[in-house]
Scaffold this active site. Structure first.
Site, PDB file in Angstrom:
ATOM      1  N   GLY A  48       0.827  -1.208   0.000  1.00  0.00           N
ATOM      2  CA  GLY A  48       0.000   0.000   0.000  1.00  0.00           C
ATOM      3  C   GLY A  48       0.861   1.257   0.000  1.00  0.00           C
ATOM      4  O   GLY A  48       0.545   2.244  -0.665  1.00  0.00           O
ATOM      5  N   GLU A  84      -3.792  -2.040  -6.836  1.00  0.00           N
ATOM      6  CA  GLU A  84      -3.034  -2.899  -5.928  1.00  0.00           C
ATOM      7  C   GLU A  84      -3.826  -4.181  -5.682  1.00  0.00           C
ATOM      8  O   GLU A  84      -4.967  -4.132  -5.231  1.00  0.00           O
ATOM      9  CB  GLU A  84      -2.807  -2.168  -4.596  1.00  0.00           C
ATOM     10  CG  GLU A  84      -2.054  -3.013  -3.604  1.00  0.00           C
ATOM     11  CD  GLU A  84      -2.020  -2.404  -2.192  1.00  0.00           C
ATOM     12  OE1 GLU A  84      -2.304  -1.203  -2.028  1.00  0.00           O
ATOM     13  OE2 GLU A  84      -1.709  -3.161  -1.260  1.00  0.00           O
ATOM     14  N   LYS A 111      21.817 -10.277  -9.525  1.00  0.00           N
ATOM     15  CA  LYS A 111      21.217 -11.606  -9.498  1.00  0.00           C
ATOM     16  C   LYS A 111      19.704 -11.534  -9.811  1.00  0.00           C
ATOM     17  O   LYS A 111      19.198 -12.306 -10.620  1.00  0.00           O
ATOM     18  CB  LYS A 111      21.426 -12.217  -8.105  1.00  0.00           C
ATOM     19  CG  LYS A 111      21.227 -13.710  -8.080  1.00  0.00           C
ATOM     20  CD  LYS A 111      21.736 -14.282  -6.786  1.00  0.00           C
ATOM     21  CE  LYS A 111      22.391 -15.622  -6.989  1.00  0.00           C
ATOM     22  NZ  LYS A 111      23.134 -16.040  -5.822  1.00  0.00           N
ATOM     23  N   GLY A 164     -14.450   2.747  19.186  1.00  0.00           N
ATOM     24  CA  GLY A 164     -14.524   1.386  19.684  1.00  0.00           C
ATOM     25  C   GLY A 164     -15.952   0.901  19.790  1.00  0.00           C
ATOM     26  O   GLY A 164     -16.903   1.670  19.607  1.00  0.00           O
ATOM     27  N   CYS A 203     -15.315   9.675  18.486  1.00  0.00           N
ATOM     28  CA  CYS A 203     -16.473   8.789  18.379  1.00  0.00           C
ATOM     29  C   CYS A 203     -16.782   8.119  19.723  1.00  0.00           C
ATOM     30  O   CYS A 203     -17.350   8.752  20.593  1.00  0.00           O
ATOM     31  CB  CYS A 203     -16.261   7.781  17.250  1.00  0.00           C
ATOM     32  SG  CYS A 203     -17.820   7.087  16.672  1.00  0.00           S
ATOM     33  N   HIS A 252     -14.983  11.119  12.994  1.00  0.00           N
ATOM     34  CA  HIS A 252     -13.610  10.593  12.928  1.00  0.00           C
ATOM     35  C   HIS A 252     -12.755  11.557  12.101  1.00  0.00           C
ATOM     36  O   HIS A 252     -12.482  11.290  10.929  1.00  0.00           O
ATOM     37  CB  HIS A 252     -13.603   9.211  12.263  1.00  0.00           C
ATOM     38  CG  HIS A 252     -14.179   8.133  13.110  1.00  0.00           C
ATOM     39  ND1 HIS A 252     -13.452   7.503  14.092  1.00  0.00           N
ATOM     40  CD2 HIS A 252     -15.406   7.577  13.128  1.00  0.00           C
ATOM     41  CE1 HIS A 252     -14.213   6.588  14.680  1.00  0.00           C
ATOM     42  NE2 HIS A 252     -15.398   6.612  14.116  1.00  0.00           N
ATOM     43  N   GLU A 274      -9.792  11.966  12.008  1.00  0.00           N
ATOM     44  CA  GLU A 274      -8.531  11.339  11.559  1.00  0.00           C
ATOM     45  C   GLU A 274      -8.609  10.902  10.101  1.00  0.00           C
ATOM     46  O   GLU A 274      -7.590  10.792   9.420  1.00  0.00           O
ATOM     47  CB  GLU A 274      -8.150  10.163  12.463  1.00  0.00           C
ATOM     48  CG  GLU A 274      -9.071   8.939  12.438  1.00  0.00           C
ATOM     49  CD  GLU A 274     -10.231   9.013  13.439  1.00  0.00           C
ATOM     50  OE1 GLU A 274     -10.607  10.135  13.827  1.00  0.00           O
ATOM     51  OE2 GLU A 274     -10.764   7.951  13.822  1.00  0.00           O
TER      52      GLU A 274
HETATM   53  N1  GLN Z   1     -19.767   1.963  19.355  1.00  0.00           N
HETATM   54  C1  GLN Z   1     -20.109   3.320  19.161  1.00  0.00           C
HETATM   55  C2  GLN Z   1     -21.292   3.500  18.226  1.00  0.00           C
HETATM   56  O1  GLN Z   1     -21.648   2.626  17.491  1.00  0.00           O
HETATM   57  C3  GLN Z   1     -18.908   4.117  18.658  1.00  0.00           C
HETATM   58  C4  GLN Z   1     -18.439   3.696  17.298  1.00  0.00           C
HETATM   59  C5  GLN Z   1     -17.065   4.227  16.954  1.00  0.00           C
HETATM   60  O2  GLN Z   1     -16.282   4.576  17.833  1.00  0.00           O
HETATM   61  N2  GLN Z   1     -16.733   4.245  15.666  1.00  0.00           N
HETATM   62  O3  GLN Z   1     -21.892   4.551  18.231  1.00  0.00           O
END
Ligand code: GLN
Length: 541
Positions: A19, A140, A220, A354, A381, A510, A512
């Site tokens: 990548g 890729e 080589k 998460g 998030c 997000h 990021e």
């Molecule tokens: N679990 C949480 C939700 O579904 C947060 C999701 C996340 O952090 N991307 O809202």
């Protein structure tokens, strides 16, 4: 004229950084004045990466149009500094699903639907879809030569190459054998032979290794793989992946690729990129960031990929601020076992996204520690949802406040399902059903978030099912929490902050996913600047 294709395939090992090779080639061609896009082919059956466990597969990348994709698309965007849509990811599952659907709809006029030509044609059509006004399409192909599951894609790549101007690049690995003291080329020779068996002769071989390639080994590979010595491009380990375009430039890789297509550079502009690498190398300050998340530990090892966009966003901001970031990932269950004292060495803490319960009490403790000790905190998030829970419990006195994701019968559901999600969950429709992709938000005048973005209307990418429960907004605000950004209809809380804190900001989005090496994300810039003002922050001697 249509686009030209550059196929990048791997040999010997997976996880070689194809990548990064793909992204770096793209960057070089861009710097020579050409318009470049990139496609990732994942030979797995899944339709997308959305249902994969983060600890198994690493991060799920979210595109502007709501695709849940393999993280390589993130590398492409970070290097090429452009948005790529979800159609730039192709999986075996998608291909077979369309062919089967067409067959069910009598789309093959009573004939058999076959791997050759129907599956191959579907792959070729999907690759061609992204041609548009691009000069080059980089493709890729995941996996390595010899894998059963990427054979059809190699077949399609060979066919496209017969019909369009195309080249093939094989990325391999040269292991260094300590007992003989040299880089070994045999696996590369075998990988090239396996590729030739599919009818593809590589135009270039990129050799990944832990050290530089010497002349005898180059000779080589050239002899045994039937390619010119100049077509062997070395790619030894670098301090940062952003150096790879420069490493390739030194070897005239971009110009050699252009020459294969009978083209020349239209300009030569890698200026900004080079300056940022210099910034990274000449950083005079160090900043220590802790990333406290649920998915850090992986067996005895630490997961490297699971928060990759967050780690890269910190590095981008650091390169722009000319500071050296030391980033440590901390498994949140460790906070539950060892307490928050282990966080004292950091200049700032990021809590990324998460799902599910494990480790969340450790995250809530972490956020409390940041809030009470004026330690810069950035919540992303789930990080924002946990910040709301922490504030509700410890500042508003709402005992047992929680998210219904982890405790459906909580007495204070400060985080709850977005209404439209309830039915989907009941029907077990988990794939591609979250609130996904870019959504707009309006930022409140006079807030830190507004100041950092420098504008009233912003758009960030999302991936979530839960939200701040509107019933608790008033209580939270009365106790001093400021919702600094909402959805345009004001129903969904998108950003929050604490006014009397060095830096306490969280978002349902997000950010990021919008951070690029040449264009860092505003919230990460603000966060890192705040970290630089922490008392323990050090000057590099
Ligand atoms: N679990 C949480 C939700 O579904 C947060 C999701 C996340 O952090 N991307 O809202």
């Amino acid at each position: 004229m249509g686009a030209r294709f550059i196929f990048i395939v791997g040999g010997v090992l997976s996880g070689l950084g194809k990548g990064i090779v793909t992204s770096s080639i793209g960057k070089l061609l861009q710097s020579y004045g050409y318009k470049v896009t990139a496609i990732k082919i994942d030979p797995y059956i899944n339709i997308d990466a959305g249902t994969m466990r983060p600890t198994e597969h690493g991060e799920v990348w979210v595109t502007e149009d709501g695709g849940e994709i393999d993280q390589d698309l993130g590398n492409y965007e970070r290097f090429l500094n452009r948005n790529l849509p979800k159609r730039n990811n192709i999986t075996t599952g998608q291909i077979y699903l369309s062919v089967i659907k067409r067959e069910r709809a009598l789309g093959y006029n009573g004939k058999n639907a076959e791997v050759i030509p129907d599956i191959i044609n579907e792959i070729k059509d999907r690759i061609r879809q992204v041609e548009e006004d691009n000069d080059f399409v980089l493709v890729e192909i995941g996996g390595t030569t010899g894998d059963i599951q990427n054979e059809v894609f190699l077949y399609a790549a060979r066919e496209l190459g017969r019909e369009n101007p195309s080249i093939y690049i094989l990325v391999t690995y040269l292991p260094f054998l300590k007992n003989v003291g040299e880089l070994k080329t045999k696996p590369t020779q075998q990988a090239a032979a396996l590729l030739r068996a599919t009818g593809i002769v590589p135009d270039f071989i990129v050799t990944r290794s832990d050290r530089r390639l010497d002349e005898p080994r180059r000779e080589k590979i050239s002899k045994q793989c039937f390619i010119d010595k100049e077509a062997v491009i070395e790619d030894p380990d670098c301090e940062t992946v952003y150096e790879v375009p420069l490493l390739f430039k030194e070897q005239n890789f971009g110009k050699k690729i252009l020459a294969k297509f009978g083209l020349e550079p239209k300009k030569d502009d890698l200026g900004n990129w080079t300056k940022l690498i210099e910034n990274m190398k000449n950083a005079d300050k160090v900043v220590k960031v802790g990333v406290v998340g649920k998915y850090v530990a992986y067996g005895d090892a630490e997961h490297k990929d699971v928060y990759i966009s967050v780690l890269e966003a910190i590095k981008h901001a650091a390169a722009h601020l000319k500071v050296k970031p030391i980033i440590e990932q901390i498994q949140s269950t460790r906070i539950e076992e060892e307490g928050t004292n282990i966080l004292r060495k950091y200049d700032g803490i990021v809590v990324p996204g998460g799902f599910g319960k494990t480790g969340t009490e450790g995250i809530i403790e972490t956020i409390k520690f940041c809030r009470e000790n004026n330690v810069p905190f950035l919540g992303l998030c789930y990080g924002m949802q946990m910040a709301v829970i922490e504030f509700a419990r410890n500042v508003c006195g709402l005992k047992g406040a929680n998210t219904t994701e982890n405790e459906p019968d909580t007495p204070c559901p400060v985080i709850d399902f977005m209404p439209e999600q309830k039915e989907l969950i009941k029907l077990k429709q988990y794939g591609a059903t979250m609130r996904l992709g870019a959504y707009p938000a309006v930022l409140k005048e006079g807030t830190k978030v507004r100041e950092l973005y420098g504008k009233e209307f912003v758009s960030e990418r999302h991936r979530h099912r839960y939200e701040v429960n509107p019933e608790y907004i008033e209580t939270l605000e009365e106790h001093g929490l400021v919702f600094s950004g909402t959805s345009p209809n004001k129903t969904l809380m998108e950003f929050l902050e604490l006014p009397n804190h060095r830096f306490f900001i969280a978002t349902q989005a997000h950010p990021e996913f919008h951070s690029r090496f040449e264009k860092p994300a505003p919230l990460f810039m603000g966060f890192l600047k705040a970290c630089l003002e922490m008392p323990q922050q050090k000057t590099l001697s």
